[in-house]
Design an enzyme around this catalytic site. Structure first.
Site, PDB file in Angstrom:
ATOM      1  N   ARG B 614       0.828  -1.194   0.000  1.00  0.00           N
ATOM      2  CA  ARG B 614       0.000   0.000   0.000  1.00  0.00           C
ATOM      3  C   ARG B 614       0.871   1.255   0.000  1.00  0.00           C
ATOM      4  O   ARG B 614       1.841   1.340   0.759  1.00  0.00           O
ATOM      5  CB  ARG B 614      -0.895  -0.003   1.235  1.00  0.00           C
ATOM      6  CG  ARG B 614      -1.820   1.202   1.340  1.00  0.00           C
ATOM      7  CD  ARG B 614      -2.516   1.263   2.695  1.00  0.00           C
ATOM      8  NE  ARG B 614      -3.454   0.140   2.891  1.00  0.00           N
ATOM      9  CZ  ARG B 614      -4.696   0.119   2.400  1.00  0.00           C
ATOM     10  NH1 ARG B 614      -5.144   1.128   1.673  1.00  0.00           N
ATOM     11  NH2 ARG B 614      -5.481  -0.907   2.627  1.00  0.00           N
ATOM     12  N   GLN B 624      11.033   9.016  -1.682  1.00  0.00           N
ATOM     13  CA  GLN B 624      11.920   7.935  -1.253  1.00  0.00           C
ATOM     14  C   GLN B 624      12.511   7.214  -2.464  1.00  0.00           C
ATOM     15  O   GLN B 624      13.678   6.867  -2.482  1.00  0.00           O
ATOM     16  CB  GLN B 624      11.153   6.936  -0.382  1.00  0.00           C
ATOM     17  CG  GLN B 624      10.813   7.464   0.989  1.00  0.00           C
ATOM     18  CD  GLN B 624      12.057   7.706   1.812  1.00  0.00           C
ATOM     19  OE1 GLN B 624      12.837   6.791   2.048  1.00  0.00           O
ATOM     20  NE2 GLN B 624      12.292   8.933   2.205  1.00  0.00           N
ATOM     21  N   GLY B 688       8.083  -1.809   2.925  1.00  0.00           N
ATOM     22  CA  GLY B 688       9.016  -0.683   2.977  1.00  0.00           C
ATOM     23  C   GLY B 688       9.325  -0.153   1.590  1.00  0.00           C
ATOM     24  O   GLY B 688       9.244  -0.877   0.594  1.00  0.00           O
ATOM     25  N   GLU B 691      14.374   1.802   0.892  1.00  0.00           N
ATOM     26  CA  GLU B 691      15.616   1.226   0.387  1.00  0.00           C
ATOM     27  C   GLU B 691      15.484   0.609  -1.007  1.00  0.00           C
ATOM     28  O   GLU B 691      16.461   0.557  -1.753  1.00  0.00           O
ATOM     29  CB  GLU B 691      16.111   0.164   1.378  1.00  0.00           C
ATOM     30  CG  GLU B 691      16.413   0.774   2.727  1.00  0.00           C
ATOM     31  CD  GLU B 691      16.686  -0.262   3.797  1.00  0.00           C
ATOM     32  OE1 GLU B 691      17.668  -0.110   4.526  1.00  0.00           O
ATOM     33  OE2 GLU B 691      15.924  -1.229   3.913  1.00  0.00           O
TER      34      GLU B 691
END
Lengths: 327, 729
Positions: B614, B624, B688, B691
């Site tokens: 999500r 990001q 996440g 990264e």
């Protein structure tokens, strides 16, 4: 930071008196000096602020040249209309260096006097003959990718880091110096010194001498190129740079003024390079012959061996570009 | 009240999609953005505390040995100098992320050049810095300090080892095989805000303002280092100017500031210099990786090998987990994986943004490009043919898997020309132009987290946790989650972070922050909704809240009748962690130009397509991704820690000489968010993103360099000297 005295020099004579002493350094933009003071690479007991001494103007000379005040900023110089139109190689070289913020603060005189960025020079816990005579050269046998391949000594393989002076060398500009024994002018090509056995002496300025200006000759035209090869596209020192002023007449080189950055302890000017080109028709073989002369005495120190072929290729690129444009 | 929820099953309720406020996932500007850009968001060192003294760390000038003596008199008479601290409890390395115990202590033992050995405290920062440089230290030097990871016998990390089938045999039999060795250099974790701490004692109570990613672990680390009770410590870290792993574990300035403040009975501030941050905190290990593939005539893998050699100091548990995604991203029944760590005396190696995949994926994806060329198929097609149905080693289902969609949608959006590729096809003047691609993969992590949510009687909400926002957008997404659940605009939700007086969050690291703390906030809000439903005379699943009202028009303030509702959500991942292999997946596409004469490479454009569950805020998620791609550019072209081969000191220890990309190096970047719901990843179906954006991107650039100019490089970064050496004439 060590405590130090700060004095605004009221006059050139006073600035000269102050900086004649061993413990006093002149400060203009301070973009290099203050960093070095924080690291205690430079440890002056006194700073003589010369920013209000005048000589910040950029003005025409009687013979059609241009005099750049030593205290004019790099930005003011790079954007000056006559610099842009008559000496584009200089404008391009300045804009290839540092960052906008640094160029806004840095002065022309200070730019000529900036110190090397050798990692061993800026780390006071490492040996460096330039910083601490007799302590050895940490770069030899160490991390030396950015280091010199021409004019090195066993004492020092550091490079002069600037861009502006490389263009000034190609333009055969002169440096006006005052103080000490009086006024004198020194060609930029002779201003910086090779390290030899005294790597801590980087230029011809004597104690008490201050740069007041840089004089450019009447413009010579030609195709003017500043090519800076670097890992990232801004805010990086040159792996190699070439300042070139090239002119062809009837398909043959009639002018070939070439100076190189990133190769030595000073902007590198070898008159044989231009001489080999003058009167000749451009060709890859000719460019290589010029490179052969330039690199005849080049010596790598392992990590920077690549600079030898890179310089050859960059010279080829610059001459190709210049002669294509001129043709 | 605390509501505890352990997630053993994937969430399939999709509750968040049924809420009525409609703020979750939206592009919302950061709530603290204005404070940051106007300089009113205080960072750790910026608190004014009366009587605060200034400390500067003194670092070793030998590589390995012992501090025999420190001559205090050499500096105590200098102006303003108050004390020289060399307490046995001072820490000499940063703790590894989630260490949860004291970092390495005992400053007399020196293990690397630049290690903190003392702290000089003075009235002003300048005085302390000067005195620190003058402190006379006598050492006994240990001659044996290996620095070259290839010169020592490495230790095998046995839990990483996989021997499945017979890879050598598979390679011998296969129509196509690849066997390449790829290297990466060390990387810096330095963030914009240097490491800083202000310590202040009140009796036996200690308050520390510090720049931390994980106060929830750091408080235990500090308590252990100082032999204190956690209850007597308060850590505050409200704004953090970047982390990148460097602020996961407690670093040296925190313990030093606390000890110094105790010793001189005054508050003490310690800020690491830029050079010290580079030299003392965390490096990403350099790696040497061997990739071996066996493939059938269509490019389907029958064998997969990945071995990596990394390094760290003796005594460190961390070994750069370069194989992390290699365990599951591609199939191949014959498998050989092995990770080895060499013990050397360079500064501590630890987690730097995307530990593992940041360097493992570029190596893997470079080798895949070689395989695509050998097989003679499109490199996108090669990846598509090798996506496994289930985890090829653990035989587990994937929690969700968007690699194929990312490859296809990314290729489409980028304008990828399908087919067999040949290098050196396009030249513009001096520049060779080419394209390349790579897969992205980053293992998903999820952590225990607690957050308290209070719905105030006035109908606004407060979220409290010691979770941090390290520039990633935590403040904003938590306001969005709580707002969505409670029917409030995000500006009606005050989020308080970075204070250990609040419930323990998961910390910011491993990209687990948003999904973990988001789940805790969700659970707390759900409990509040149950109470509200009761007050409204309905059930929670029928309660519709938007803009502070129920569907029937009652306001929250009416329902609350002057009383706050406060609930603490406690989320813990359960069986979902063991029952699934979970990862974020994606694809990178890059177009580069390589200068024929100079070997300089510039990225023309780059696109990343990512699937990570999500999307909580499209804007911060995109940021990001852009940040990750920018790291990919640095990793591919410029970033390299350079250590002196004789004493191991880090030579390029500032941002002038350690080359991160500058603005001109970062072109038009395109990000596709390939949205999905991954209920096995977290209760809020998010994974996440911090990264993933850098896990493989460097290979897209490296592969584009080959496609452009024919220089096949196996060493990162691909600097002009290396490109020229590999470029065909």
């Amino acid at each position: 930071m060590r405590p130090f005295q700060y004095t605004r020099a009221p006059s050139l004579a006073e600035a000269s008196n102050m900086t004649a002493g061993e413990d006093t350094l002149a400060i203009a933009g301070g973009t290099n000096l203050l960093d070095l003071m924080k690291l205690q690479v430079e440890k002056p007991g006194q700073l003589a602020d010369i920013n209000r001494l005048g000589f910040a103007d950029i003005e025409d000379t009687d013979d059609g040249g241009l005099r750049l005040g030593a205290l004019a900023t790099n930005t003011e110089t790079a954007v000056h209309s006559r610099v842009r139109s008559d000496y584009p190689v200089l404008s391009r070289a300045i804009l290839a260096g540092a960052t906008q913020q640094l160029r806004n603060k840095a002065t022309n005189g200070g730019n000529l006097c900036q110190r090397t960025r050798c990692f061993y020079f800026t780390n006071i816990d490492q040996p460096c003959n330039k910083r601490e005579p007799g302590s050895g050269c940490g770069a030899i046998g160490g991390i030396a990718k950015l280091h010199a391949i021409l004019g090195t000594s066993e004492q020092c393989i550091a490079t002069y880091p600037g861009d502006m002076a490389v263009a000034l060398s190609a333009l055969d500009a002169t440096v006006d110096i005052a103080g000490g024994k009086g006024e004198r002018s020194v060609p930029v090509r002779d201003f910086h010194l090779l390290p030899g056995d005294t790597p801590w002496i980087e230029n011809v300025l004597e104690p008490g001498e201050v740069i007041t200006g840089i004089v450019l000759k009447a413009p010579v035209g030609g195709t003017q190129i500043y090519r800076k090869v670097r890992e990232r596209s801004s805010y990086a020192f040159a792996l190699v740079s070439v300042a070139a002023i090239i002119e062809l007449t009837d398909g043959k080189f009639s002018r070939a003024d070439l100076s190189f950055g990133g190769l030595a302890h000073k902007p590198w000017f070898d008159p044989r390079v231009g001489e080999a080109l003058i009167g000749q028709t451009p060709s890859e073989a000719l460019f290589d012959k010029a490179a052969d002369l330039l690199l005849e005495d080049a010596r790598g120190y392992g990590e920077n061996d690549f600079k030898i072929p890179l310089t050859r290729r960059t010279l080829r690129a610059v001459l190709t570009q210049a002669t294509e444009n001129a043709a | 009240m605390t509501v505890y929820f352990k997630q053993d099953e994937p969430d399939t309720s999709n509750r968040l999609d049924g809420m009525k406020q409609g703020v979750l996932g939206k592009s919302l500007s950061r709530v603290e953005g204005l404070a940051k850009v106007t300089g009113t968001a205080p960072y750790a060192a910026e608190y004014h505390i009366d009587g605060c003294a200034e400390g500067v760390l003194v670092t070793s000038t030998i590589t390995r040995g012992e501090v025999v003596s420190i001559d205090r008199t050499s500096v105590l008479s200098m102006p303003g100098v108050i004390a020289v601290v060399d307490d046995e409890k001072m820490s000499t390395r940063a703790a590894q992320g989630t260490a949860n115990e004291a970092p390495m202590q005992g400053p007399r033992q020196v293990c690397y050049w630049g290690q903190p050995i003392a702290l000089v405290v003075a009235e002003t920062f300048e005085q302390a810095r000067d005195a620190a440089k003058h402190l006379k230290v006598e050492y006994r030097e240990d001659a044996a300090a290996p620095l070259d990871p290839h010169a020592v016998e490495p230790e095998e990390q046995e839990d990483e080892t996989v021997h499945q089938g017979d890879l050598a045999h598979a390679m011998a039999e296969a129509p196509h095989s690849v066997d390449v060795t790829i290297t990466t250099k060390g990387h810096a974790s330095a963030a914009m805000e240097p490491h800083a701490a202000i310590a202040e004692w009140d009796g036996d109570k200690l308050t520390v303002h510090a720049s931390l990613q994980m106060p929830n672990y750091n408080i235990t680390e500090l308590a252990d280092a100082l032999d204190m009770e956690e209850d007597n410590i308060r850590l505050i870290s409200r704004f953090v100017g970047g982390g990148f792993g460097s602020k996961l574990g407690l670093s040296e300035e925190v313990v030093a500031a606390a000890l110094a403040a105790k010793q001189i009975e005054r508050p003490v501030r310690v800020v690491q210099s830029r050079q010290q941050v580079f030299q003392t905190v965390m490096r990403r290990s350099e790696t040497t990786q061997r990739l071996r593939f066996a493939a059938d005539g269509e490019g389907r893998l029958t064998g997969f090998g990945h071995e990596a050699l990394v390094s760290n100091l003796p005594g460190e548990t961390f070994a750069e987990p370069a194989l992390q995604s290699s365990h599951f991203i591609y199939g191949g029944e014959n498998r050989e994986l092995m990770l080895k760590v060499a013990r050397i005396h360079l500064m501590t190696a630890g987690s730097v943004r995307a530990p593992g995949e940041a360097v493992g994926m570029p190596a893997l994806e470079s080798a895949m490009d070689v395989l695509a060329e050998k097989v003679g198929i499109d490199p996108v097609e090669l990846r598509l043919r090798n996506i496994p149905e289930r985890d090829p080693e653990k035989d587990l289902p994937f929690s969700s898997h968007k690699l194929a969609e990312c490859l296809k949608q990314g290729a489409e959006a980028f304008g990828w020309q399908k087919g067999v590729r040949k290098p050196r096809q396009r030249r513009e003047g001096e520049w060779w132009i080419g394209t390349g691609m790579a897969s992205a993969s980053r293992s998903h992590s999820i952590a225990e987290a607690k957050a308290r949510v209070t719905l105030k009687a006035d109908g606004t909400a407060l979220v409290e946790t010691d979770m941090t926002d390290i520039g990633t957008g935590t403040y904003t997404i938590l306001a969005q989650i709580a707002g969505e659940m409670l029917g409030l605009q995000p500006d009606q939700v005050l989020v308080e972070l970075g204070d250990t007086r609040h419930p323990r969050g998961p910390g910011s690291g491993g990209s687990w922050g948003a999904s973990s703390i988001g789940s805790a906030v969700y659970i707390a809000c759900n409990a509040i909704r149950e109470e509200l439903a009761e007050k409204a005379g309905t059930s929670e699943d029928r309660l519709e809240l938007a803009d502070g009202r129920t569907a029937a028009g009652q306001t929250l303030a009416d329902l609350l009748q002057g009383k706050d509702i406060s609930q603490e959500g406690h989320y813990e991942p359960g069986a979902i962690e063991d029952d699934f292999t979970a990862a974020g997946f994606g694809a990178f596409f890059a177009q580069v130009r390589v200068n024929h004469y100079t070997g300089e490479t510039r990225v023309d454009r780059m696109l990343g397509a990512f699937g990570f569950g999500r999307v909580l805020n499209a804007s911060t998620a995109r940021s990001q991704c852009i940040g990750g791609i920018t790291w990919s550019i640095g990793l591919a072209l410029t970033e390299a820690l350079e250590f002196d081969p004789r004493d191991g000191h880090l030579v390029n220890c500032d941002l002038a000489e350690y080359h991160v990309p500058v603005h001109r190096d970062v072109p038009d970047l395109d990000v596709l968010l390939v949205e999905e719901r991954d209920g096995a990843a977290s209760q809020i179906q998010a994974k996440g993103i911090g990264e993933l954006g850098m896990c493989g991107g460097a290979a897209a650039i490296g592969n584009a360099i080959y496609n452009a100019c024919g220089a096949r490089l196996f060493d990162y970064p691909m600097t002009p000297d290396r490109v020229l050496a590999a470029m065909p004439e």
